[in-house]
Design a protein around this motif. Structure first.
Motif, PDB file in Angstrom:
ATOM      1  N   LYS A   1     -52.514 -17.897 -27.548  1.00 24.36           N
ATOM      2  CA  LYS A   1     -52.980 -17.561 -26.068  1.00 24.36           C
ATOM      3  C   LYS A   1     -52.138 -16.378 -25.719  1.00 24.36           C
ATOM      4  O   LYS A   1     -52.434 -15.307 -25.281  1.00 24.36           O
ATOM      5  CB  LYS A   1     -53.011 -18.753 -25.496  1.00 24.36           C
ATOM      6  CG  LYS A   1     -53.249 -18.437 -23.742  1.00 24.36           C
ATOM      7  CD  LYS A   1     -53.465 -19.960 -23.020  1.00 24.36           C
ATOM      8  CE  LYS A   1     -54.025 -19.770 -21.926  1.00 24.36           C
ATOM      9  NZ  LYS A   1     -52.866 -19.842 -20.759  1.00 24.36           N
ATOM     10  N   CYS A   2     -50.708 -16.457 -25.661  1.00 24.51           N
ATOM     11  CA  CYS A   2     -49.934 -15.371 -25.322  1.00 24.51           C
ATOM     12  C   CYS A   2     -49.536 -14.305 -26.332  1.00 24.51           C
ATOM     13  O   CYS A   2     -48.724 -13.137 -25.905  1.00 24.51           O
ATOM     14  CB  CYS A   2     -48.473 -15.936 -24.938  1.00 24.51           C
ATOM     15  SG  CYS A   2     -48.510 -17.234 -23.598  1.00 24.51           S
TER      16      CYS A   2
ATOM     17  N   TYR B   1     -50.592 -23.943 -32.456  1.00 21.12           N
ATOM     18  CA  TYR B   1     -50.695 -22.813 -31.189  1.00 21.12           C
ATOM     19  C   TYR B   1     -51.769 -22.047 -31.320  1.00 21.12           C
ATOM     20  O   TYR B   1     -51.998 -21.306 -32.433  1.00 21.12           O
ATOM     21  CB  TYR B   1     -49.175 -22.127 -31.225  1.00 21.12           C
ATOM     22  CG  TYR B   1     -49.219 -21.489 -29.906  1.00 21.12           C
ATOM     23  CD1 TYR B   1     -49.274 -21.801 -28.674  1.00 21.12           C
ATOM     24  CD2 TYR B   1     -49.251 -19.886 -30.028  1.00 21.12           C
ATOM     25  CE1 TYR B   1     -49.447 -21.042 -27.587  1.00 21.12           C
ATOM     26  CE2 TYR B   1     -48.848 -19.195 -28.860  1.00 21.12           C
ATOM     27  CZ  TYR B   1     -49.273 -19.496 -27.578  1.00 21.12           C
ATOM     28  OH  TYR B   1     -49.138 -18.791 -26.618  1.00 21.12           O
TER      29      TYR B   1
ATOM     30  N   CYS C   1     -43.868 -16.472 -24.591  1.00 19.47           N
ATOM     31  CA  CYS C   1     -44.847 -17.465 -24.330  1.00 19.47           C
ATOM     32  C   CYS C   1     -44.665 -18.242 -23.123  1.00 19.47           C
ATOM     33  O   CYS C   1     -43.601 -19.056 -23.053  1.00 19.47           O
ATOM     34  CB  CYS C   1     -45.171 -18.407 -25.591  1.00 19.47           C
ATOM     35  SG  CYS C   1     -46.155 -19.851 -25.250  1.00 19.47           S
ATOM     36  N   THR C   2     -45.449 -17.949 -22.298  1.00 19.25           N
ATOM     37  CA  THR C   2     -45.485 -18.986 -21.033  1.00 19.25           C
ATOM     38  C   THR C   2     -46.265 -20.109 -21.011  1.00 19.25           C
ATOM     39  O   THR C   2     -46.403 -20.522 -19.681  1.00 19.25           O
ATOM     40  CB  THR C   2     -45.581 -18.008 -19.868  1.00 19.25           C
ATOM     41  OG1 THR C   2     -46.652 -17.409 -19.925  1.00 19.25           O
ATOM     42  CG2 THR C   2     -44.567 -17.022 -19.636  1.00 19.25           C
ATOM     43  N   CYS C   3     -46.738 -20.691 -21.893  1.00 24.22           N
ATOM     44  CA  CYS C   3     -47.885 -21.775 -21.945  1.00 24.22           C
ATOM     45  C   CYS C   3     -47.043 -23.088 -21.547  1.00 24.22           C
ATOM     46  O   CYS C   3     -45.798 -23.060 -21.832  1.00 24.22           O
ATOM     47  CB  CYS C   3     -48.429 -21.992 -23.365  1.00 24.22           C
ATOM     48  SG  CYS C   3     -49.375 -20.691 -23.651  1.00 24.22           S
TER      49      CYS C   3
END
Ligand code: GLU
Ligand code: ZN
Length: 314
Positions: free
Chosen positions: A138-139, A135, A113-115
């Motif tokens: 998203k990823c 969370y 996860c790069t959020c």
């Protein structure tokens, strides 16, 4: 795990050495000690110093000194690493966490996860009034990564199912927690390499043969995340027993800011027996707030007498 470890009731106290203990910390330490010692169990002291900025060795030593002042010594663990399940400081247990993470990655349940924090705040469900961050996923890859494939870059997150984790807390009773709604896919390792509390605590409770986790009520929902992690690895989770939080007269949970409840101050003003008596009284084990010894408390200890309230007041 050897036969001995399996049969002995094993509890632990797992403080973060980020400052002097206060009465709330002592409350949890004493009750968990009583709980295992009332059944001739083993009490492990684990130093949760995962946060290198805030944790200090001197604080860990001070915790041991404050416990010793009350007459409590760990059967295993502590800064001297006494016992066969060490090291007992999380900062030195990276290899255990690596192994646990690898096992979960092999199940194909972990993704990168790069959020940024801002991304997470912007996409989270709108109404988490208690400050929880859920969370959004998203990823999350559309399909589970194939077994054994390595997750992409960034923090390591674990898939959580949209169903209830069901367990019975030793004081709070039956619990149903939907992790998708409670926290979403959660972090096991941060992008900077730091280990997350949830992964470390489960890896350690498993490796140290912990059979009972008695701690403050603020971690009740975390137990569901931890039970899920145990289950994924095919391991039996400990029994979870969440005790009331100790609050000040203003109704706030005791914190390091309540200097009058710091052990520095309490040791100055009271005897160890007075503090133990206060623990017993606040917990509901004693009818009156009067001095008593650890031995006296052990005689009256009974989990059923511990208050089921969310908070107790000093
Ligand atoms: N280290 C945590 C704390 O001091 C406790 C974790 C646990 O008992 O599971 O709040
Ligand atoms: Zn993400």
């Amino acid at each position: 795990m050897d036969k001995d470890t399996q049969q002995t009731v094993t509890g632990r106290f797992a403080p973060s050495p980020t400052g002097r203990m206060h009465f709330g910390n002592i409350f949890a330490a004493v009750l968990s000690w009583l709980s295992v010692h009332s059944r001739h169990g083993r009490w492990v002291l684990r130093i949760e110093d995962l946060d290198p900025q805030r944790s200090k060795y001197e604080y860990a030593r001070q915790i041991e000194d404050d416990l010793a002042w009350l007459g409590i010594e760990a059967d295993e663990g502590g800064t001297a690493d006494r016992g066969t399940h060490g090291p007992y400081s999380q900062s030195r247990r990276g290899e255990f966490y690596e192994r646990t993470l690898r096992r979960l990655e092999e199940l194909g349940l972990v993704y990168g996860c790069t959020c940024t924090r801002a991304d997470i705040m912007a996409t989270q469900a709108p109404h988490m009034s208690d400050g929880r961050v859920v969370y959004s996923g998203k990823c999350r890859p559309a399909a589970c990564p194939p077994f054994g494939s390595s997750p992409g870059p960034g923090a390591r997150r674990l898939y959580v199912p949209d169903r209830d984790i069901i367990f019975t807390d030793g004081i709070c009773g039956p619990q149903h927690v939907n992790l998708a709604r409670h926290c979403g896919d959660f972090v096991l390792r941060r992008a900077d390499g730091a280990w997350a509390y949830q992964l470390a605590v489960v890896a350690d409770d498993a490796a140290m043969g912990i059979t009972e986790v008695m701690r403050g009520r603020d971690l009740l929902l975390s137990a569901a995340q931890q039970i899920y992690l145990f289950g994924l690895q095919g391991l039996k989770a400990p029994e979870y027993v969440h005790i009331p939080l100790v609050c000040n007269a203003a109704g706030q949970r005791l914190s390091k800011r309540d200097s009058s409840e710091s052990m520095a101050e309490l040791r100055h003003r009271y005897t160890p027996e007075a503090i133990l008596g206060r623990v017993g009284y606040c917990a509901g084990l004693l009818d009156r707030n009067e001095e008593c010894s650890l031995c006296d408390l052990l005689k009256v200890y009974n989990r059923d007498k511990i208050s089921r309230d969310e908070a107790v007041y000093v």
